[in-house]
Design an enzyme around this catalytic site. Sequence first.
Site, PDB file in Angstrom:
ATOM      1  N   CYS A   2      31.054  60.724 -41.134  1.00 56.39           N
ATOM      2  CA  CYS A   2      31.699  60.629 -39.830  1.00 56.39           C
ATOM      3  C   CYS A   2      32.084  61.998 -39.293  1.00 56.39           C
ATOM      4  O   CYS A   2      32.358  62.927 -40.060  1.00 56.39           O
ATOM      5  CB  CYS A   2      32.967  59.797 -39.962  1.00 56.39           C
ATOM      6  SG  CYS A   2      32.677  58.177 -40.660  1.00 56.39           S
ATOM      7  N   ARG A  27      25.349  65.670 -39.527  1.00 56.27           N
ATOM      8  CA  ARG A  27      26.093  65.165 -40.689  1.00 56.27           C
ATOM      9  C   ARG A  27      25.620  63.778 -41.111  1.00 56.27           C
ATOM     10  O   ARG A  27      25.928  63.338 -42.212  1.00 56.27           O
ATOM     11  CB  ARG A  27      27.594  65.082 -40.344  1.00 56.27           C
ATOM     12  CG  ARG A  27      28.238  66.428 -40.146  1.00 56.27           C
ATOM     13  CD  ARG A  27      29.568  66.297 -39.441  1.00 56.27           C
ATOM     14  NE  ARG A  27      30.559  65.612 -40.235  1.00 56.27           N
ATOM     15  CZ  ARG A  27      31.573  66.218 -40.847  1.00 56.27           C
ATOM     16  NH1 ARG A  27      31.709  67.515 -40.767  1.00 56.27           N
ATOM     17  NH2 ARG A  27      32.446  65.526 -41.532  1.00 56.27           N
ATOM     18  N   TRP A  75      29.668  56.916 -39.871  1.00 59.65           N
ATOM     19  CA  TRP A  75      28.770  56.597 -40.979  1.00 59.65           C
ATOM     20  C   TRP A  75      29.462  55.463 -41.729  1.00 59.65           C
ATOM     21  O   TRP A  75      30.528  55.660 -42.305  1.00 59.65           O
ATOM     22  CB  TRP A  75      28.595  57.832 -41.864  1.00 59.65           C
ATOM     23  CG  TRP A  75      27.573  57.671 -42.948  1.00 59.65           C
ATOM     24  CD1 TRP A  75      26.226  57.800 -42.842  1.00 59.65           C
ATOM     25  CD2 TRP A  75      27.830  57.378 -44.331  1.00 59.65           C
ATOM     26  NE1 TRP A  75      25.627  57.594 -44.057  1.00 59.65           N
ATOM     27  CE2 TRP A  75      26.577  57.330 -44.990  1.00 59.65           C
ATOM     28  CE3 TRP A  75      28.982  57.136 -45.082  1.00 59.65           C
ATOM     29  CZ2 TRP A  75      26.457  57.067 -46.349  1.00 59.65           C
ATOM     30  CZ3 TRP A  75      28.856  56.877 -46.441  1.00 59.65           C
ATOM     31  CH2 TRP A  75      27.603  56.843 -47.056  1.00 59.65           C
ATOM     32  N   ASN A  99      38.224  59.680 -39.811  1.00 60.79           N
ATOM     33  CA  ASN A  99      37.322  59.962 -40.944  1.00 60.79           C
ATOM     34  C   ASN A  99      38.113  59.722 -42.225  1.00 60.79           C
ATOM     35  O   ASN A  99      39.289  60.094 -42.284  1.00 60.79           O
ATOM     36  CB  ASN A  99      36.880  61.429 -40.966  1.00 60.79           C
ATOM     37  CG  ASN A  99      35.893  61.765 -39.875  1.00 60.79           C
ATOM     38  OD1 ASN A  99      35.507  60.904 -39.106  1.00 60.79           O
ATOM     39  ND2 ASN A  99      35.499  63.028 -39.819  1.00 60.79           N
ATOM     40  N   GLY A 100      37.464  59.177 -43.236  1.00 60.34           N
ATOM     41  CA  GLY A 100      38.163  58.964 -44.516  1.00 60.34           C
ATOM     42  C   GLY A 100      38.230  57.490 -44.841  1.00 60.34           C
ATOM     43  O   GLY A 100      37.580  56.660 -44.199  1.00 60.34           O
ATOM     44  N   GLU A 468      14.819  67.106 -58.595  1.00 55.00           N
ATOM     45  CA  GLU A 468      14.961  67.463 -57.179  1.00 55.00           C
ATOM     46  C   GLU A 468      13.745  66.996 -56.362  1.00 55.00           C
ATOM     47  O   GLU A 468      13.885  66.472 -55.265  1.00 55.00           O
ATOM     48  CB  GLU A 468      15.182  68.982 -57.042  1.00 55.00           C
ATOM     49  CG  GLU A 468      15.218  69.509 -55.622  1.00 55.00           C
ATOM     50  CD  GLU A 468      16.317  68.908 -54.740  1.00 55.00           C
ATOM     51  OE1 GLU A 468      17.160  68.154 -55.248  1.00 55.00           O
ATOM     52  OE2 GLU A 468      16.298  69.184 -53.536  1.00 55.00           O
ATOM     53  N   LYS A 472      13.944  64.452 -53.235  1.00 52.77           N
ATOM     54  CA  LYS A 472      13.486  64.873 -51.904  1.00 52.77           C
ATOM     55  C   LYS A 472      12.503  63.864 -51.345  1.00 52.77           C
ATOM     56  O   LYS A 472      12.588  63.453 -50.203  1.00 52.77           O
ATOM     57  CB  LYS A 472      12.841  66.246 -52.058  1.00 52.77           C
ATOM     58  CG  LYS A 472      12.970  67.230 -50.977  1.00 52.77           C
ATOM     59  CD  LYS A 472      14.259  67.968 -50.792  1.00 52.77           C
ATOM     60  CE  LYS A 472      15.501  67.185 -50.847  1.00 52.77           C
ATOM     61  NZ  LYS A 472      16.717  67.910 -51.007  1.00 52.77           N
ATOM     62  N   GLU A 475      14.265  60.346 -50.565  1.00 53.05           N
ATOM     63  CA  GLU A 475      15.270  60.279 -49.494  1.00 53.05           C
ATOM     64  C   GLU A 475      14.663  60.386 -48.105  1.00 53.05           C
ATOM     65  O   GLU A 475      15.193  59.816 -47.162  1.00 53.05           O
ATOM     66  CB  GLU A 475      16.393  61.309 -49.694  1.00 53.05           C
ATOM     67  CG  GLU A 475      15.995  62.748 -49.533  1.00 53.05           C
ATOM     68  CD  GLU A 475      17.159  63.718 -49.742  1.00 53.05           C
ATOM     69  OE1 GLU A 475      18.296  63.369 -49.467  1.00 53.05           O
ATOM     70  OE2 GLU A 475      16.883  64.844 -50.183  1.00 53.05           O
ATOM     71  N   HIS A 491       9.370  55.460 -73.835  1.00 52.11           N
ATOM     72  CA  HIS A 491      10.435  54.670 -74.474  1.00 52.11           C
ATOM     73  C   HIS A 491      10.907  53.527 -73.586  1.00 52.11           C
ATOM     74  O   HIS A 491      12.067  53.141 -73.635  1.00 52.11           O
ATOM     75  CB  HIS A 491      11.595  55.583 -74.879  1.00 52.11           C
ATOM     76  CG  HIS A 491      11.199  56.576 -75.931  1.00 52.11           C
ATOM     77  ND1 HIS A 491      11.036  56.232 -77.252  1.00 52.11           N
ATOM     78  CD2 HIS A 491      10.851  57.877 -75.840  1.00 52.11           C
ATOM     79  CE1 HIS A 491      10.640  57.286 -77.934  1.00 52.11           C
ATOM     80  NE2 HIS A 491      10.510  58.310 -77.095  1.00 52.11           N
ATOM     81  N   LYS A 588      25.008  64.178 -44.138  1.00 54.15           N
ATOM     82  CA  LYS A 588      24.852  65.567 -44.581  1.00 54.15           C
ATOM     83  C   LYS A 588      25.990  65.983 -45.488  1.00 54.15           C
ATOM     84  O   LYS A 588      25.807  66.751 -46.422  1.00 54.15           O
ATOM     85  CB  LYS A 588      24.794  66.481 -43.343  1.00 54.15           C
ATOM     86  CG  LYS A 588      24.554  67.953 -43.660  1.00 54.15           C
ATOM     87  CD  LYS A 588      23.161  68.177 -44.196  1.00 54.15           C
ATOM     88  CE  LYS A 588      22.931  69.588 -44.666  1.00 54.15           C
ATOM     89  NZ  LYS A 588      21.752  69.672 -45.554  1.00 54.15           N
TER      90      LYS A 588
HETATM   91  C1  F6R Z   1      19.932  65.799 -50.867  1.00 59.13           C
HETATM   92  C2  F6R Z   1      21.254  66.289 -50.510  1.00 59.13           C
HETATM   93  C3  F6R Z   1      22.429  65.761 -51.260  1.00 59.13           C
HETATM   94  C4  F6R Z   1      23.490  66.866 -51.439  1.00 59.13           C
HETATM   95  C5  F6R Z   1      24.773  66.261 -52.047  1.00 59.13           C
HETATM   96  C6  F6R Z   1      25.828  67.312 -52.288  1.00 59.13           C
HETATM   97  O1  F6R Z   1      18.944  66.386 -50.069  1.00 59.13           O
HETATM   98  O2  F6R Z   1      21.414  67.074 -49.602  1.00 59.13           O
HETATM   99  O3  F6R Z   1      22.065  65.211 -52.481  1.00 59.13           O
HETATM  100  O4  F6R Z   1      22.973  67.862 -52.256  1.00 59.13           O
HETATM  101  O5  F6R Z   1      25.278  65.280 -51.177  1.00 59.13           O
HETATM  102  O6  F6R Z   1      26.206  67.927 -51.098  1.00 59.13           O
HETATM  103  P1  F6R Z   1      26.925  69.315 -51.092  1.00 59.13           P
HETATM  104  O7  F6R Z   1      25.972  70.327 -51.627  1.00 59.13           O
HETATM  105  O8  F6R Z   1      27.283  69.555 -49.657  1.00 59.13           O
HETATM  106  O9  F6R Z   1      28.137  69.189 -51.969  1.00 59.13           O
END
Ligand code: F6R
Length: 593
Positions: A2, A27, A75, A99-100, A468, A472, A475, A491, A588
């Site tokens: 949010c 975000r 969000w 927010n929260g 990773e 990627k 997502e 396994h 984000k």
């Molecule tokens: C994936 C991604 C998330 C962030 C995670 C931590 O592409 O961006 O997995 O890495 O939410 O976010 P930060 O780095 O802002 O603590």
Amino acid sequence: MCGIIGYIGKNNTIDVLLNGLYALEYRGYDSSGIAINVDNKISLIRSVGRVSKLEEKIKSLNIKDGVYGIAHTRWATNGETNINNAHPHKVGRVTIVHNGIIENANILKEKLVKEGYHFNSDTDSEVVAALLDYKLRDDNILDSIELLKKELVGSYALGIIIDESDELYALRKDSPLLIGIGDSGNFIASDITAIIKYTSDYILLDSGDIAVLKANSYEIYNGNKKINKEVLKSTSSNIDNDKNGYNHHMLKEIMDEPQVISNLLDRYNNSRNWEEVDLSKYKSIDIVACGSAMYAGLVGQVLLEEYANIKTSVYAASEYRYKKKIYNDKTLVILISQSGETADTIAAMREVKKLGIDTLAIVNNSNSTIAREVDRKILTEAGVEVAVATTKAYILQVCVLSLISYVTSYKKGLLKDGVSYSDFYKLPSLIDLVIKNTDKYREVVSMLSKSESCFFIGRGIDYAICMEGSLKLKEISYIHSEAYQAGELKHGTISLIEKGIPVIAIITDKTLKEKTLSNLREVEARGAESIVITTEELEDNDKHLKIVIKSANRFLDSMLAVCVLQLLAYYVALDRGCDIDKPRNLAKSVTVE
Ligand code: F6R
């Protein structure tokens, strides 16, 4: 997550609020709305989907501009995505954006229902509006907000409008909120990017602070006392909505990688700055982070153990915050975060600090909570990352961890393989080569984009990269994907391998090459379509699809391979017509637990 923007001043309020919402879009959100005061009446406009839909709605309603207003991108946490759950919420005289999460919302709601309140949404936020309205029956505004603070359990950043008042109010606990001080008005924002177009002067609110804003003045209170707070200057730039000719921010941000890595390397070119990245005094390290930042930590774990000889463990912040910590005065906790506002990482940091354990943050946002509260920090300085899926910030996290491992190993006299700092300078041009060779990816992309499931396998550092790469891909392309330690697949999970399922093996570690290849042959024998991402010197003669990269050294090859995986994920998502910069359900910056 949010986002909040509020404005009171001489500019066109609707424009300021909409610009703020557009700047907050990165975000992640699923609905948005604004509330403005027009001729002493509050107009509330909300919409599901993109801010552009909200803008169309506002235009179609021909709303007159107001003297002040608040706006929000939501969000969904409590309650599904629909108009009623979108913010702002208005109950009686009170309109809020929040927010929260309010943990005792259900208990409060029951009490308020008994007092005659009706609720139109499933949100905890509407309960806050109702509670404040209830308090206002007997008290003045400031006292009522103080009383509200006493009853709310949880985290909140609130922008508040009260009918018939000519002021805006802001309040926070544990969720970030700031006020912006401008020449032509004052602002409330959850994130400086929402208002940077108008002002770079801001005040960070601390938990419990209440801000009262007028067009030409502001006051801050805590516990009924007026307090003075430092006005800070943001160095953030306007959100770079210019994609520099690329179709998506994600691609632009991958293209930025050679430059941002170069900038980082320049900062440590002088060995006098190495003190910052020398961890030789520690005997054990816990790396704590979420998502990609945690996977960067997995790469760091391998390098720190192998080169700096420091026992290193990696934890998800959401687990670490609640687990028993085993430590001594030679333990360091490294927190990794792009945003510096991830709720679980902040909570873990605060737990660790309470115990007196040393903390170091690898963080991108220099104004963030983590950057402010941690003992010491290394800024990645990737610039603002707009695409929800992290790329350039992740690669800088890995680069910082590589530098730390290199410098610590050097200081301890453990460096082997004749690696020197100047080798790090090969990295930007080698990444450039990876970026320019995407023609080679076509076959792999078309195979992956037709699949509904795939696997990544690797060992050691290559497994960390698989984690990773797999994240990627899933997502942004919504293809189910799993990363496995190559030797673990048999396994249990190998039962999922059937004809045509893609299995991508990452092989940059010479010592483990043959082992991973034999695991790959096991899945090939069961019909999997195999793909190998490896370096020139480790290329094998088997017949599978291959992407071969030019190698630098063990400190750096993981970053080259990861860049390939970022590009693969991007092109697969493009092929499948996905919303690459704003994948569904994602935010984000994850500011709730
Ligand atoms: C994936 C991604 C998330 C962030 C995670 C931590 O592409 O961006 O997995 O890495 O939410 O976010 P930060 O780095 O802002 O603590």
